[in-house]
Enzyme design. Structure first.
Site, PDB file in Angstrom:
ATOM      1  CD  GLU A  84      -0.121  -5.285 -11.087  1.00  0.00           C
ATOM      2  OE1 GLU A  84       0.718  -5.747 -10.307  1.00  0.00           O
ATOM      3  OE2 GLU A  84      -0.061  -4.130 -11.553  1.00  0.00           O
TER       4      GLU A  84
HETATM    5  C1  BLG Z   1       2.062   1.640  -8.958  1.00  0.00           C
HETATM    6  C2  BLG Z   1       0.807   2.468  -8.816  1.00  0.00           C
HETATM    7  C3  BLG Z   1       1.019   3.845  -9.395  1.00  0.00           C
HETATM    8  C4  BLG Z   1       2.255   4.486  -8.843  1.00  0.00           C
HETATM    9  C5  BLG Z   1       3.426   3.551  -9.039  1.00  0.00           C
HETATM   10  O1  BLG Z   1       3.151   2.324  -8.392  1.00  0.00           O
HETATM   11  O2  BLG Z   1       1.891   0.433  -8.289  1.00  0.00           O
HETATM   12  N1  BLG Z   1      -0.259   1.816  -9.547  1.00  0.00           N
HETATM   13  C6  BLG Z   1      -1.348   1.364  -8.954  1.00  0.00           C
HETATM   14  O3  BLG Z   1      -1.602   1.526  -7.790  1.00  0.00           O
HETATM   15  C7  BLG Z   1      -2.333   0.650  -9.829  1.00  0.00           C
HETATM   16  O4  BLG Z   1      -0.097   4.644  -9.098  1.00  0.00           O
HETATM   17  O5  BLG Z   1       2.481   5.714  -9.518  1.00  0.00           O
HETATM   18  S1  BLG Z   1       2.496   7.127  -8.765  1.00  0.00           S
HETATM   19  O6  BLG Z   1       1.248   7.269  -8.034  1.00  0.00           O
HETATM   20  O7  BLG Z   1       2.611   8.109  -9.825  1.00  0.00           O
HETATM   21  O8  BLG Z   1       3.648   7.105  -7.888  1.00  0.00           O
HETATM   22  C8  BLG Z   1       4.745   4.107  -8.552  1.00  0.00           C
HETATM   23  O9  BLG Z   1       4.715   4.298  -7.185  1.00  0.00           O
HETATM   24  C9  BLG Z   1       1.748  -1.852  -8.775  1.00  0.00           C
HETATM   25  C10 BLG Z   1       2.613  -0.640  -8.818  1.00  0.00           C
HETATM   26  C11 BLG Z   1       3.840  -1.017  -8.065  1.00  0.00           C
HETATM   27  C12 BLG Z   1       4.008  -2.474  -8.338  1.00  0.00           C
HETATM   28  N2  BLG Z   1       2.667  -3.000  -8.679  1.00  0.00           N
HETATM   29  C13 BLG Z   1       0.892  -1.992  -9.977  1.00  0.00           C
HETATM   30  O10 BLG Z   1       1.655  -2.355 -11.096  1.00  0.00           O
HETATM   31  C14 BLG Z   1       4.575  -3.272  -7.221  1.00  0.00           C
HETATM   32  O11 BLG Z   1       3.891  -3.747  -6.371  1.00  0.00           O
HETATM   33  N3  BLG Z   1       5.903  -3.411  -7.181  1.00  0.00           N
HETATM   34  C15 BLG Z   1       6.604  -4.125  -6.120  1.00  0.00           C
HETATM   35  C16 BLG Z   1       6.888  -5.532  -6.584  1.00  0.00           C
HETATM   36  S2  BLG Z   1       7.772  -6.369  -5.348  1.00  0.00           S
HETATM   37  O12 BLG Z   1       6.916  -6.637  -4.233  1.00  0.00           O
HETATM   38  O13 BLG Z   1       8.905  -5.576  -4.977  1.00  0.00           O
HETATM   39  O14 BLG Z   1       8.193  -7.595  -5.971  1.00  0.00           O
END
Ligand code: BLG
Length: 444
Positions: free
Chosen positions: A272
């Site tokens: 992360e």
């Molecule tokens: C996750 C959330 C989930 C959520 C999903 O997104 O975050 N997890 C956490 O907060 C730990 O709860 O599920 S939901 O509540 O059912 O919708 C979907 O929204 C986080 C993710 C998203 C991802 N990292 C943890 O893995 C992220 O930041 N992606 C963007 C990357 S970038 O900036 O575009 O490169």
């Protein structure tokens, strides 16, 4: 079946789930195929290992990353090869890089006593008597790499597979050049006329070569550098030494509280944020464990940029989503599903499982569901799902990376290195002497 090996990350070690290692997994499958019980013994050094193999009522097989040299063939019989390796001269980043045998003169070199590398250096010394080297039976290959990493010796000679595996622990270790040609690793059995065991071994090794098992094991154990790249591998090593110790206590505390594996939690944190507490993603997700605002709120996290709170929230969330998964999903897939849900949410994960079912695949197997996840970003597929569009490729990479980091962390946290028991706050990162104060440990 009694098998002798060595305790090293490339061969055999104990983790919290029991015995593991490349040689262990390969030889365990062989014992299972034969329907016999496996008993592993470890030798302190190579002379000891070959000595044990020759003993009456001793182990019948040595599976220890052995290269079949002419000298050794006078003592034991070797199986078909299962791994091609190249001997590599290793030096410390920042020192001048040796490029040929003449550059070895005047350097402090150490290799394992009784190893093929010692044989190679002996041959070189015949041509160039100014080359000096030391053979030690008190060390393992990881120790040699650590000594180069810390500057206790200038150079060592080890096999390429060991470098690919250990680069993730030693940030300063670099390959200088390949010394000689590729050679093959094989299992060894005691000398004699009875070929029955050797024939069984050979047909087993041929089989695992053909059915892909061997390749999967190679990717898992020796694929670190292939997957992370050299820069990624030594960057990980640097972060392991410089960043993880700051957060290790929190990972352990909250993992224990939530009954998850702390190394898995630490692996998520690395994926992360590279263990950095103040990061923010393009989408506004923040902190060491990258919690969304909703997740943070639901887990009682008031400040996402506080490392301790973030780790607490991540641990709670991981445990919660894992618990909520369908009872029909068994371990270890259950863990991989929980990781995917951590990243993409349980709704989208369920959609992917539904797609798997529709395709006649198994919705409880990660191998099947991970094929479906990327479809969630294609309209023809997501339009027929309950939760619609998701960047479904992301959780697939997410899970693969975390599994890689998790595997890497299992070696540094194995019970043997932690004094035969998992001791809190006693992460053994090779290269760091935790008994010394930080000022004596420049890496900290
Ligand atoms: C996750 C959330 C989930 C959520 C999903 O997104 O975050 N997890 C956490 O907060 C730990 O709860 O599920 S939901 O509540 O059912 O919708 C979907 O929204 C986080 C993710 C998203 C991802 N990292 C943890 O893995 C992220 O930041 N992606 C963007 C990357 S970038 O900036 O575009 O490169």
């Amino acid at each position: 079946m009694r098998v002798v090996t060595r305790n090293s990350p490339a061969t055999y070690f104990q983790d919290r789930n029991g015995e593991t290692g490349f040689e262990y997994e390969l030889v365990k499958r062989f014992a299972d195929d034969l329907g016999v019980k496996l008993e592993i013994e470890t030798a302190d050094n190579l002379d000891d290992l070959f000595g044990q193999l020759g003993k009456p009522n001793g182990p019948v097989l040595a599976a220890a990353g052995l290269v079949s040299s002419e000298q050794r063939q006078q003592q034991v019989r070797f199986s078909h090869p299962y791994l091609e390796v190249t001997p590599q001269i290793i030096y410390r980043n920042g020192q001048s890089r040796p490029t040929n045998a003449a550059d070895l003169v005047g350097k402090k070199i150490m290799v394992l006593k009784g190893s093929t590398h010692a044989e190679q250096l002996a041959a070189l010394k015949k041509q160039n008597p100014a080359i000096e080297y030391e053979e030690s039976d008190a060390v393992e290959v990881v120790d040699l790499l650590r000594m180069v990493d810390e500057g206790q010796i200038d150079l060592t000679l080890v096999d390429s597979n060991e470098v690919a595996m250990n680069q993730v622990y030693f940030p300063n270790v670099r390959v200088a050049f390949d010394l000689g040609n590729a050679s093959n690793q094989s299992w060894a059995v005691a000398a004699g006329d009875d070929n029955s065991l050797l024939n069984e071994i050979n047909s087993y090794l041929d089989k695992v070569e053909k059915n892909g098992t061997l390749q999967r094991l190679k990717d898992r154990y020796y694929g670190h550098v292939d997957v992370l790249g050299y820069v990624g591998a030594y960057t990980f090593a640097q972060h392991l030494q410089q960043r993880l110790p700051k957060y290790e206590k929190h990972f352990r505390t909250y993992a224990k509280e939530e009954k998850v594996d702390w190394r898995l939690l630490a692996a998520i944190g690395y994926q992360e944020s590279l263990w950095q507490p103040a990061v923010t993603s393009k989408t506004g997700v923040r902190g060491l464990m990258m919690l969304t605002q909703n997740t943070a709120q639901a887990m009682g996290v008031s400040n996402r940029l506080d490392a301790k709170q973030s780790i607490m929230g991540g641990a709670k969330y991981l445990a919660k989503i894992k618990d909520e998964l369908d009872d029909s999903i068994a371990e270890p897939d259950r863990t991989w599903f929980a990781l995917a849900a951590y990243n993409v949410g349980t709704g989208h994960l369920d959609d992917a499982r539904t797609l798997a079912k529709r395709e006649g695949l198994n919705p409880n197997k990660w191998l099947d569901v991970k094929k479906m996840l990327p479809r969630l970003s294609q309209k023809q597929w997501y339009s027929k799902t309950r939760y619609g569009y998701a960047r479904g490729g992301e959780p697939v990479h997410f899970v693969a990376n975390i599994r890689r980091y998790y595997d890497i962390l299992t070696w540094v946290t194995q019970p043997q290195l932690e004094g035969n028991q998992v001791v809190e706050g006693n992460l053994h990162v090779p290269g760091i002497d935790k008994t010394k104060p930080p000022e004596d440990n420049p890496q900290l």
